[in-house]
Design a protein around this motif. Sequence first.
Motif, PDB file in Angstrom:
ATOM      1  N   LEU A   1     -14.627  -2.603  11.195  1.00  0.00           N
ATOM      2  CA  LEU A   1     -14.538  -2.325   9.771  1.00  0.00           C
ATOM      3  C   LEU A   1     -14.547  -3.631   8.992  1.00  0.00           C
ATOM      4  CD1 LEU A   1     -11.785   0.436   9.779  1.00  0.00           C
ATOM      5  CD2 LEU A   1     -14.227   0.744   9.477  1.00  0.00           C
ATOM      6  N   PRO A   2     -15.047  -3.595   7.780  1.00  0.00           N
ATOM      7  CA  PRO A   2     -15.030  -4.805   6.950  1.00  0.00           C
ATOM      8  C   PRO A   2     -13.593  -5.268   6.693  1.00  0.00           C
ATOM      9  CG  PRO A   2     -16.429  -3.116   5.959  1.00  0.00           C
ATOM     10  CD  PRO A   2     -15.729  -2.487   7.117  1.00  0.00           C
ATOM     11  N   ASP A   3     -13.453  -6.549   6.451  1.00  0.00           N
ATOM     12  CA  ASP A   3     -12.118  -7.117   6.246  1.00  0.00           C
ATOM     13  C   ASP A   3     -11.408  -6.505   5.044  1.00  0.00           C
ATOM     14  OD1 ASP A   3     -12.292  -8.732   8.458  1.00  0.00           O
ATOM     15  OD2 ASP A   3     -13.076 -10.458   7.331  1.00  0.00           O
ATOM     16  N   TRP A   4     -12.148  -6.194   3.987  1.00  0.00           N
ATOM     17  CA  TRP A   4     -11.498  -5.642   2.805  1.00  0.00           C
ATOM     18  C   TRP A   4     -10.949  -4.250   3.080  1.00  0.00           C
ATOM     19  CZ3 TRP A   4     -13.263  -1.196   0.500  1.00  0.00           C
ATOM     20  CH2 TRP A   4     -14.553  -0.782   0.841  1.00  0.00           C
ATOM     21  N   VAL A   5     -11.583  -3.472   3.963  1.00  0.00           N
ATOM     22  CA  VAL A   5     -11.074  -2.138   4.340  1.00  0.00           C
ATOM     23  C   VAL A   5      -9.797  -2.296   5.159  1.00  0.00           C
ATOM     24  CG1 VAL A   5     -11.552  -0.050   5.664  1.00  0.00           C
ATOM     25  CG2 VAL A   5     -13.340  -1.054   4.250  1.00  0.00           C
ATOM     26  N   LEU A   6      -9.811  -3.213   6.115  1.00  0.00           N
ATOM     27  CA  LEU A   6      -8.617  -3.452   6.930  1.00  0.00           C
ATOM     28  C   LEU A   6      -7.453  -3.926   6.073  1.00  0.00           C
ATOM     29  CD1 LEU A   6     -10.252  -5.169  10.033  1.00  0.00           C
ATOM     30  CD2 LEU A   6      -9.412  -2.825   9.841  1.00  0.00           C
ATOM     31  N   LEU A   7      -7.731  -4.745   5.081  1.00  0.00           N
ATOM     32  CA  LEU A   7      -6.675  -5.216   4.182  1.00  0.00           C
ATOM     33  C   LEU A   7      -6.047  -4.051   3.428  1.00  0.00           C
ATOM     34  CD1 LEU A   7      -5.202  -7.588   2.795  1.00  0.00           C
ATOM     35  CD2 LEU A   7      -7.022  -7.532   1.079  1.00  0.00           C
ATOM     36  N   HIS A   8      -6.858  -3.135   2.945  1.00  0.00           N
ATOM     37  CA  HIS A   8      -6.334  -1.983   2.203  1.00  0.00           C
ATOM     38  C   HIS A   8      -5.618  -0.992   3.119  1.00  0.00           C
ATOM     39  CE1 HIS A   8      -9.038  -3.603  -0.861  1.00  0.00           C
ATOM     40  NE2 HIS A   8      -8.247  -2.989  -1.726  1.00  0.00           N
ATOM     41  N   LEU A   9      -6.080  -0.834   4.345  1.00  0.00           N
ATOM     42  CA  LEU A   9      -5.429   0.084   5.271  1.00  0.00           C
ATOM     43  C   LEU A   9      -4.024  -0.382   5.656  1.00  0.00           C
ATOM     44  CD1 LEU A   9      -8.342   1.105   7.657  1.00  0.00           C
ATOM     45  CD2 LEU A   9      -7.170   2.530   5.978  1.00  0.00           C
ATOM     46  N   ARG A  10      -3.770  -1.676   5.563  1.00  0.00           N
ATOM     47  CA  ARG A  10      -2.431  -2.188   5.878  1.00  0.00           C
ATOM     48  C   ARG A  10      -1.378  -1.638   4.922  1.00  0.00           C
ATOM     49  NH1 ARG A  10      -2.212  -8.384   6.175  1.00  0.00           N
ATOM     50  NH2 ARG A  10      -0.106  -7.822   6.796  1.00  0.00           N
ATOM     51  N   TYR A  11      -1.778  -1.244   3.725  1.00  0.00           N
ATOM     52  CA  TYR A  11      -0.830  -0.808   2.709  1.00  0.00           C
ATOM     53  C   TYR A  11      -0.704   0.707   2.599  1.00  0.00           C
ATOM     54  CZ  TYR A  11      -1.069  -5.677   1.458  1.00  0.00           C
ATOM     55  OH  TYR A  11      -1.020  -7.035   1.502  1.00  0.00           O
ATOM     56  N   VAL A  12      -1.364   1.443   3.445  1.00  0.00           N
ATOM     57  CA  VAL A  12      -1.298   2.907   3.379  1.00  0.00           C
ATOM     58  C   VAL A  12       0.126   3.391   3.665  1.00  0.00           C
ATOM     59  CG1 VAL A  12      -2.071   5.047   4.476  1.00  0.00           C
ATOM     60  CG2 VAL A  12      -3.724   3.290   3.869  1.00  0.00           C
ATOM     61  N   GLY A  13       0.741   2.907   4.739  1.00  0.00           N
ATOM     62  CA  GLY A  13       2.101   3.324   5.073  1.00  0.00           C
ATOM     63  C   GLY A  13       3.106   2.958   4.001  1.00  0.00           C
ATOM     64  N   VAL A  14       2.947   1.780   3.428  1.00  0.00           N
ATOM     65  CA  VAL A  14       3.854   1.315   2.383  1.00  0.00           C
ATOM     66  C   VAL A  14       3.723   2.179   1.137  1.00  0.00           C
ATOM     67  CG1 VAL A  14       4.393  -0.657   0.902  1.00  0.00           C
ATOM     68  CG2 VAL A  14       3.782  -1.030   3.280  1.00  0.00           C
ATOM     69  N   GLY A  15       2.544   2.712   0.901  1.00  0.00           N
ATOM     70  CA  GLY A  15       2.338   3.563  -0.264  1.00  0.00           C
ATOM     71  C   GLY A  15       2.717   5.008  -0.033  1.00  0.00           C
ATOM     72  N   VAL A  16       2.510   5.502   1.178  1.00  0.00           N
ATOM     73  CA  VAL A  16       2.740   6.912   1.464  1.00  0.00           C
ATOM     74  C   VAL A  16       4.213   7.209   1.745  1.00  0.00           C
ATOM     75  CG1 VAL A  16       2.232   8.738   3.134  1.00  0.00           C
ATOM     76  CG2 VAL A  16       0.398   7.337   2.238  1.00  0.00           C
ATOM     77  N   LEU A  17       4.876   6.364   2.504  1.00  0.00           N
ATOM     78  CA  LEU A  17       6.259   6.636   2.893  1.00  0.00           C
ATOM     79  C   LEU A  17       7.198   6.788   1.692  1.00  0.00           C
ATOM     80  CD1 LEU A  17       8.012   7.154   5.339  1.00  0.00           C
ATOM     81  CD2 LEU A  17       8.502   4.713   5.413  1.00  0.00           C
ATOM     82  N   PRO A  18       7.194   5.883   0.712  1.00  0.00           N
ATOM     83  CA  PRO A  18       8.062   6.104  -0.455  1.00  0.00           C
ATOM     84  C   PRO A  18       7.727   7.382  -1.214  1.00  0.00           C
ATOM     85  CG  PRO A  18       7.340   3.838  -0.402  1.00  0.00           C
ATOM     86  CD  PRO A  18       6.563   4.573   0.657  1.00  0.00           C
ATOM     87  N   ALA A  19       6.452   7.745  -1.251  1.00  0.00           N
ATOM     88  CA  ALA A  19       6.066   8.974  -1.943  1.00  0.00           C
ATOM     89  C   ALA A  19       6.613  10.211  -1.243  1.00  0.00           C
ATOM     90  CB  ALA A  19       4.543   9.053  -2.034  1.00  0.00           C
ATOM     91  N   MET A  20       6.783  10.140   0.077  1.00  0.00           N
ATOM     92  CA  MET A  20       7.345  11.276   0.809  1.00  0.00           C
ATOM     93  C   MET A  20       8.873  11.294   0.736  1.00  0.00           C
ATOM     94  SD  MET A  20       4.827  11.534   4.161  1.00  0.00           S
ATOM     95  CE  MET A  20       6.001  10.755   5.155  1.00  0.00           C
ATOM     96  N   VAL A  21       9.503  10.133   0.696  1.00  0.00           N
ATOM     97  CA  VAL A  21      10.962  10.047   0.769  1.00  0.00           C
ATOM     98  C   VAL A  21      11.630  10.213  -0.594  1.00  0.00           C
ATOM     99  CG1 VAL A  21      12.859   8.479   1.323  1.00  0.00           C
ATOM    100  CG2 VAL A  21      10.926   8.678   2.868  1.00  0.00           C
ATOM    101  N   THR A  22      11.029   9.700  -1.641  1.00  0.00           N
ATOM    102  CA  THR A  22      11.658   9.699  -2.969  1.00  0.00           C
ATOM    103  C   THR A  22      12.089  11.089  -3.440  1.00  0.00           C
ATOM    104  OG1 THR A  22      10.476   7.699  -3.564  1.00  0.00           O
ATOM    105  CG2 THR A  22      11.346   9.017  -5.373  1.00  0.00           C
TER     106      THR A  22
END
Length: 107
Positions: free
Chosen positions: A34-55
Amino acid sequence: MISDAAFWTLTALLGIGTFLIRFSFLGFLGRRQLPDWVLLHLRYVGVGVLPAMVTPLVLWPAATGGETDPARLVAALATFVAALRVSVTMALVAGMGTLYLMQFLLS
C-alpha cells in the motif's frame, strides 16, 4: 418474530456480505504494497474508532438509565491516565478496578 427460513436466509446473506467486505481488502490488496500515505492514515483508525465506541458507554450508560455516572467518569479518567503512563493491560486493570471500587464506595 420472523420465520425460521427468513432468519436463516438473512443470516446467510449477512455472512456472505461480511465475507465480501473483508475479502475486498484482504483478497485484492493482501499481496500488494500500500502507498505510504494509506499506511499513515490506517495507523489512526483505532485511535479514532475506540473513543467513538467508548464515549457513549461512559457518558450515557444503559446500566444507569442513560444518566451520567460519576463512577464511570472516574474509571474512564483512571483508564486514560494508566494508558498514557503504563500500558494497555494496566489501563484495563486500572479502569475495571476503579469502576468496581467507585461503585462500592458510592453505593
